[in-house]
Design an enzyme around this catalytic site. Structure first.
Site, PDB file in Angstrom:
ATOM      1  N   HIS A   1      32.030  41.716  41.815  1.00  0.00           N
ATOM      2  CA  HIS A   1      31.796  41.799  43.255  1.00  0.00           C
ATOM      3  C   HIS A   1      31.905  43.228  43.775  1.00  0.00           C
ATOM      4  O   HIS A   1      31.215  43.583  44.730  1.00  0.00           O
ATOM      5  CB  HIS A   1      32.795  40.904  44.009  1.00  0.00           C
ATOM      6  CG  HIS A   1      32.466  39.449  43.957  1.00  0.00           C
ATOM      7  ND1 HIS A   1      31.770  38.808  44.947  1.00  0.00           N
ATOM      8  CD2 HIS A   1      32.732  38.510  43.019  1.00  0.00           C
ATOM      9  CE1 HIS A   1      31.616  37.524  44.619  1.00  0.00           C
ATOM     10  NE2 HIS A   1      32.204  37.319  43.461  1.00  0.00           N
TER      11      HIS A   1
ATOM     12  N   ASP B   1      37.624  42.624  41.146  1.00  0.00           N
ATOM     13  CA  ASP B   1      37.298  41.893  42.376  1.00  0.00           C
ATOM     14  C   ASP B   1      38.406  42.010  43.418  1.00  0.00           C
ATOM     15  O   ASP B   1      38.843  41.021  44.010  1.00  0.00           O
ATOM     16  CB  ASP B   1      36.998  40.416  42.084  1.00  0.00           C
ATOM     17  CG  ASP B   1      35.578  40.217  41.572  1.00  0.00           C
ATOM     18  OD1 ASP B   1      34.827  41.203  41.525  1.00  0.00           O
ATOM     19  OD2 ASP B   1      35.237  39.078  41.233  1.00  0.00           O
TER      20      ASP B   1
ATOM     21  N   HIS C   1      38.064  37.552  36.794  1.00  0.00           N
ATOM     22  CA  HIS C   1      36.803  36.879  37.139  1.00  0.00           C
ATOM     23  C   HIS C   1      36.965  35.375  37.323  1.00  0.00           C
ATOM     24  O   HIS C   1      36.463  34.808  38.298  1.00  0.00           O
ATOM     25  CB  HIS C   1      35.718  37.157  36.104  1.00  0.00           C
ATOM     26  CG  HIS C   1      34.380  36.590  36.489  1.00  0.00           C
ATOM     27  ND1 HIS C   1      33.677  37.039  37.592  1.00  0.00           N
ATOM     28  CD2 HIS C   1      33.617  35.599  35.956  1.00  0.00           C
ATOM     29  CE1 HIS C   1      32.550  36.370  37.700  1.00  0.00           C
ATOM     30  NE2 HIS C   1      32.501  35.480  36.730  1.00  0.00           N
TER      31      HIS C   1
ATOM     32  N   HIS D   1      38.526  32.087  38.547  1.00  0.00           N
ATOM     33  CA  HIS D   1      39.369  31.858  39.716  1.00  0.00           C
ATOM     34  C   HIS D   1      40.483  30.845  39.478  1.00  0.00           C
ATOM     35  O   HIS D   1      41.451  30.815  40.219  1.00  0.00           O
ATOM     36  CB  HIS D   1      38.503  31.393  40.891  1.00  0.00           C
ATOM     37  CG  HIS D   1      37.736  32.507  41.536  1.00  0.00           C
ATOM     38  ND1 HIS D   1      37.467  32.554  42.891  1.00  0.00           N
ATOM     39  CD2 HIS D   1      37.191  33.636  41.014  1.00  0.00           C
ATOM     40  CE1 HIS D   1      36.787  33.651  43.166  1.00  0.00           C
ATOM     41  NE2 HIS D   1      36.607  34.324  42.042  1.00  0.00           N
TER      42      HIS D   1
END
Length: 573
Positions: A106, A38, A230, A232
């Protein structure tokens, strides 16, 4: 990168923190930077986001400083671009800070050509993109073998794969790990993954939509450290004292979290850090370095019922006045925690416009208009339009054991976007479970992934068509493998086919429940806790590593080789 880039206040937040990571890396004279997915917020990042990423890496990764480690594995087995080599060995580039990265959910490969944004950075020779799975039915994990002095590191990467599918692959034992053939015990094994670590989603009656996740017990037990992307929430802020060995496996999990808050939830409010990992031989330590360019963020939960005696919540004006006092108190707390820095214009802007989220449990009472309420804080916060989040208490449900949740892990709240998407998926699931509308060839989980993740989230126009074609191909393959008595009776033949499809559907549902930690999931065994700072048992050898170190695949899932709990065998083949 690119999150909130159209927001006038927060447009540069992701880029500022991204650049700070590389500033810290050069100040600390690190050997390499590892990014666990990401890098970009969108599968198709804007030109501005891509340009800023290229600028940051060009400014901080190119230079005259020598690279003091050597990659001794076969680069053709590690990297995926046209050039198939580690970037600092290219004579046309002067790389001082190599970056190794996997893709996330993402910025995963998609669309025409199956390219990821990382492919562009890799072609520009700024990133070493690894960990891409070519065959999701048979996954091979091949390490990048790195040597520096007496230290030997085997770096594994597994870019994002849909959790349910990856979990089924683990259950089938279709994941194999390549280990160095020589001096296997002397290599320090690190794995970067980008998957859900805990169950998340929403519930609606008996058919809630729950996203799958990967249990630590499913990952290879030969690893020493797993860098978990992944998620956060930053879980490394306390340094070595705050790290626990996995309760389900032998390794230690490092969860550095994101560099920018993309959702206003509890996990994002924790102070954000980068991890500085020191490795010598088979011993290691980790220092947590705080990020100073992160916008201040405060979150609070308030229950109206607890203040009903003091405030008349039947009046909207009284309700908004009460909520305004709560938000003002939060802002005062942020001012004390993050004093202003007048010498830095960017820092002063972050201090002036923090992020605030007030979660309001309004069970039994009325709500107010969040947009109108936000007008009171237009010049005081960065998110005036979504300060308030109203919710009601969920209906009481029977508690179920969560075998996949790590000890001490907090509940993960769905973001507003996840909540809305999950509710729509739940409605579709309820509708399709009816006898007349029930799907027989296409699983609703696959349909949800095609519609919401790919068609809506990543704008893949052929996603729905592709999932239907894949489902038909699997069904034809199933009917081709299975045998049933030939009959001239059409109804009897259809009944036999229906039974075969039902058998396959039940088997797939059981695997899906295992992926989400459901009742059919195999409970994790107690693998014991290995001391992270203690050296592993290693055979003494004077042999030097060859330029292309040999590796062999260790099928740790075979019954004769696997442990009792189905995990990888630490011993080399």
């Amino acid at each position: 990168l690119g999150y909130g880039e159209k927001d006038q206040v927060r447009c540069d937040d992701s880029f500022n923190s991204f650049e700070e990571v590389f500033v810290i890396a050069n100040e600390q004279q690190v050997d390499l930077v590892l990014l666990a997915g990401d890098i970009f917020h969108d599968n198709k990042p804007s030109r501005r986001a891509m340009q800023r990423a290229l600028e940051v890496m060009r400014d901080h990764c190119l230079g005259d400083r020598a690279v003091n480690f050597e990659v001794v594995s076969d680069p053709h087995a590690n990297f995926h671009n046209k050039y198939r080599s580690v970037n600092y060995e290219d004579p046309n580039y002067n790389v001082k800070l190599p970056v190794f990265a996997i893709h996330g959910n993402h910025d995963d490969p998609a669309g025409d050509g199956g390219l990821a944004p990382l492919d562009l950075l890799s072609s520009a020779n700024l990133v070493n993109y690894f960990g891409r799975v070519g065959n999701i039915e048979k996954i091979m994990l091949t390490p990048i073998l790195i040597t520096k002095g007496v230290t030997k590191v085997a770096l594994y990467g597994l870019g994002h794969v849909r959790d349910e599918r990856l979990s089924r692959c683990f259950e089938r034992k279709d994941v194999k790990v390549a280990r160095p053939e020589q001096d296997t015990a002397e290599w320090f094994n690190i794995m970067a993954v980008h998957q859900n670590r805990h169950e998340r989603g929403v519930s609606s009656g008996s058919t809630g939509v729950k996203k799958g996740y990967i249990r630590e017990a499913q990952l290879p037990s030969c690893m020493d450290i797993v860098v978990w992307g992944h998620e956060h929430a930053c879980m490394i802020g306390a340094g070595m004292n705050g790290l626990d060995d996995s309760a389900q496996n032998k390794f230690t999990v490092l969860q550095p979290g994101s560099t920018v808050a993309t959702s206003l939830v509890e996990g994002e409010a924790k102070p954000k850090h980068v991890g500085l990992l020191h490795i010598r031989g088979n011993q290691w330590k980790m220092d947590a370095l705080p990020l100073k360019t992160v916008r201040p963020f405060a979150i609070r939960e308030v229950e109206l019922a607890s203040h009903a005696e003091d405030v008349d919540f039947a009046s909207e004006d009284s309700l908004m006045t009460f909520l305004e006092e709560q938000v003002t108190d939060m802002l005062d707390g942020l001012q004390q925690q993050h004093p202003a820095d007048a010498s830095d214009e960017v820092a002063e802007q972050r201090h002036k416009f923090p992020l605030v989220r007030l979660r309001v449990d309004y069970t039994g009472y009325m709500t107010c208009n969040p947009q109108r309420f936000g007008q009171r804080f237009v010049n005081r916060v960065a998110n005036p339009g979504d300060i308030l989040h109203f919710h009601r208490k969920a209906a009481k449900r029977e508690a179920k054991a969560d075998s996949g949740r790590a000890d001490g892990a907090e509940d993960t709240q769905p973001t507003d976007q996840e909540d809305a998407s999950g509710q729509i998926q739940s409605i579709l699931t309820d509708f399709l479970k009816g006898s007349k509308q029930q799907l027989r060839l296409l699983e609703h989980q696959d349909l949800n992934a095609a519609v919401f993740d790919k068609y809506v989230g990543k704008e893949e126009k052929n996603a729905i068509k592709q999932i239907i074609e894949d489902s038909l191909d699997r069904t034809r393959a199933l009917l081709g493998k299975e045998r049933y008595e030939a009959s001239t009776d059409r109804k009897a033949k259809e009944q036999a086919i229906e039974e075969m499809l039902e058998k396959a559907r039940v088997s797939g549902a059981a695997a899906a429940r295992a992926a989400t930690g459901g009742p059919s999931a195999v409970p994790p065994s107690d693998r014991g806790n290995a001391a992270s700072t203690q050296p592993k048992t290693a055979a003494k050898t004077g042999a030097s590593a060859a330029k292309v170190a040999a590796v062999a695949f260790n099928d740790g899932f075979d019954d004769e080789d696997a442990d009792d709990d189905g995990l990888f065998d630490d011993a080399p083949p």
